[in-house]
Design a protein around this motif. Structure first.
Motif, mmCIF file in Angstrom:
data_model
loop_
_atom_site.group_PDB
_atom_site.id
_atom_site.type_symbol
_atom_site.label_atom_id
_atom_site.label_comp_id
_atom_site.label_asym_id
_atom_site.label_seq_id
_atom_site.Cartn_x
_atom_site.Cartn_y
_atom_site.Cartn_z
ATOM 1 N N GLN A 204 -62.174 -17.622 16.802
ATOM 2 C CA GLN A 204 -62.392 -16.873 18.035
ATOM 3 C C GLN A 204 -61.083 -16.697 18.799
ATOM 4 O O GLN A 204 -61.079 -16.116 19.876
ATOM 5 N N GLN A 205 -59.999 -17.205 18.222
ATOM 6 C CA GLN A 205 -58.674 -17.111 18.848
ATOM 7 C C GLN A 205 -57.671 -16.579 17.830
ATOM 8 O O GLN A 205 -56.685 -17.228 17.497
ATOM 9 N N PRO A 235 -56.299 -6.306 14.390
ATOM 10 C CA PRO A 235 -56.496 -7.083 13.161
ATOM 11 C C PRO A 235 -57.729 -7.975 13.280
ATOM 12 O O PRO A 235 -57.954 -8.605 14.315
ATOM 13 N N VAL A 236 -58.516 -8.021 12.209
ATOM 14 C CA VAL A 236 -59.711 -8.872 12.187
ATOM 15 C C VAL A 236 -59.642 -9.914 11.069
ATOM 16 O O VAL A 236 -60.372 -10.900 11.091
ATOM 17 N N THR A 237 -58.775 -9.704 10.102
ATOM 18 C CA THR A 237 -58.557 -10.671 9.021
ATOM 19 C C THR A 237 -57.097 -10.600 8.595
ATOM 20 O O THR A 237 -56.500 -9.521 8.590
ATOM 21 N N VAL A 238 -56.536 -11.750 8.282
ATOM 22 C CA VAL A 238 -55.189 -11.777 7.722
ATOM 23 C C VAL A 238 -55.168 -12.755 6.557
ATOM 24 O O VAL A 238 -55.652 -13.882 6.667
ATOM 25 N N HIS A 259 -64.040 -14.003 14.368
ATOM 26 C CA HIS A 259 -65.496 -14.165 14.427
ATOM 27 C C HIS A 259 -65.894 -14.314 15.895
ATOM 28 O O HIS A 259 -65.507 -15.288 16.553
ATOM 29 N N PRO A 260 -66.666 -13.367 16.422
ATOM 30 C CA PRO A 260 -66.969 -13.391 17.855
ATOM 31 C C PRO A 260 -67.929 -14.492 18.292
ATOM 32 O O PRO A 260 -67.944 -14.871 19.455
ATOM 33 N N LEU A 354 -70.723 -13.089 5.951
ATOM 34 C CA LEU A 354 -69.914 -12.836 7.141
ATOM 35 C C LEU A 354 -70.424 -13.585 8.366
ATOM 36 O O LEU A 354 -69.868 -13.461 9.452
ATOM 37 N N ALA A 355 -71.478 -14.400 8.208
ATOM 38 C CA ALA A 355 -72.079 -15.088 9.365
ATOM 39 C C ALA A 355 -71.193 -16.216 9.858
ATOM 40 O O ALA A 355 -70.379 -16.766 9.112
#
Length: 355
Positions: A204-205, A235-238, A259-260, A354-355
């Motif tokens: 979440q950070q 960006p959501v994944t690295v 992940h929100p 993805l959960a």
């Protein structure tokens, strides 16, 4: 009736600079943009092993054997599992409430280990007296509270005591058939694990975690996956690899995924010999009644053939084969998010993944 033909699928092996397309930048440019001095970072040499706590050691023990690991050492409340590669062990299990105890990297030197041990968020140094190969370990708490471990001083492995290397299966192609009067035969059983390949966290950070890992250690992005928000890329994944200069390393040994709802470990992944070993291992786990998570398929980023499973404690683990290698000359790629960025072929992505 149309006379037009439908283009057939195809595959090709191409240079990293070509495969990544036009949306790329050099690693040196990215480091400079983020004001990271490559020489100031703590150097890690390789990914060593995973550490988990399990409520029922007997149940997880059987799963680990069926997953393709072997016992390196066992006590009443701890088990160290090894593969057939050059590591003392690749997985550590301890009895207790379900808990992620972190991934472990090997420090490149005593000086690097000492620097890690003196980080403000580092715990006390542990002497690994019962562990195969011994050594010392320090646990660092990252900005989100995840444990991240560094090890040093482990004895080298006596490879004569390890399982022999797997045979290479020769393949015939339509216009190239080297296997004449030689037949391929296989034995049923688990997919023998070679080594730990990577692990990743849901965060979440995202930005603070990315900054911490890439500025503190010689960990650098290989690929970013992004979404467009109001015309700007987020960006959501690295996927990240160890920066060992021009030495080839795995496409990623660590990843972060935004992940929100919750921060948690996503999965840890272990390399197996090849596609046949992986498929036979998949069949073995199905027959034993374990719960698959996703696979078998082939990833886009990293190119690995993947097979994800849920262990009996509810952690996700993966077998993979045939992954990409990169080095400091490989550019950083940028890819839009979507199912097309996850797999070339394979089963439909389950929402649970993805959960």
């Amino acid at each position: 009736m149309s006379t037009l033909s439908i283009p057939a699928n195809r595959g090709a092996t191409m240079p990293d600079t070509e495969a990544m397309g036009k949306d790329q930048e050099s690693q040196s440019s990215w480091l400079e943009k983020h004001q990271i001095d490559p020489n100031s970072r703590i150097r890690l040499q390789k990914l060593s092993h995973m550490r988990y706590q399990h409520p029922n050691l007997d149940e997880i023990h059987q799963f680990m054997l069926d997953f393709g690991l072997r016992v390196a050492h066992k006590t009443e409340g701890e088990v160290w599992y090894t593969g057939y590669g050059p590591d003392q062990y690749v997985y550590y299990a301890r009895k207790g409430d379900k808990k992620f105890l972190g991934g472990v990297y090997e420090a490149a030197s005593q000086e690097d280990f000492d620097r890690a041990a003196h980080l403000p968020n580092a715990g006390p140094v542990q002497e690994l007296k019962d562990a195969p190969g011994g050594g010392r370990l320090v646990t660092i708490t990252d900005p989100e509270g995840f444990p991240f471990n560094v090890i040093h001083g482990q004895e080298a492995v006596d490879m004569s005591q390890k399982q022999p290397a797997m045979d290479k299966v020769v393949l015939n192609f339509p216009s190239e058939k080297p296997r004449v009067r030689q037949f391929n035969r296989f034995e049923h059983g688990p997919a023998a694990v070679y080594k730990l390949g990577h692990f990743g966290l849901c965060t979440q950070q995202f930005e603070s975690q990315l900054n911490f890992y890439t500025s503190t250690f010689n960990i650098i992005p290989t690929d970013f996956v992004y979404v467009e928000v109001d015309g700007h890329r987020t960006p959501v994944t690295v996927f990240m690899h160890l920066d060992l200069g021009t030495e080839p390393v795995d496409h990623h040994s660590f990843f972060l995924s935004a992940h929100p709802k919750a921060a948690h470990v996503h999965h840890s992944s272990f390399e197996v010999h090849d596609f046949d070993a992986q498929q036979l291992g998949h069949q073995w786990l199905v027959e034993k009644g374990y719960r698959p998570a996703w696979g078998v398929g082939r990833h886009v980023l990293g190119s690995q053939i993947f097979d994800y499973w849920w262990d009996v404690s509810g952690n996700m683990v993966e077998h993979y084969a045939d992954g990409d290698l990169v080095n400091s000359e490989t550019p950083i790629g940028y890819v839009p998010a979507g199912e097309d960025s996850l797999a070339v072929w394979g089963p439909k992505l389950p929402a649970e993944f993805l959960a």
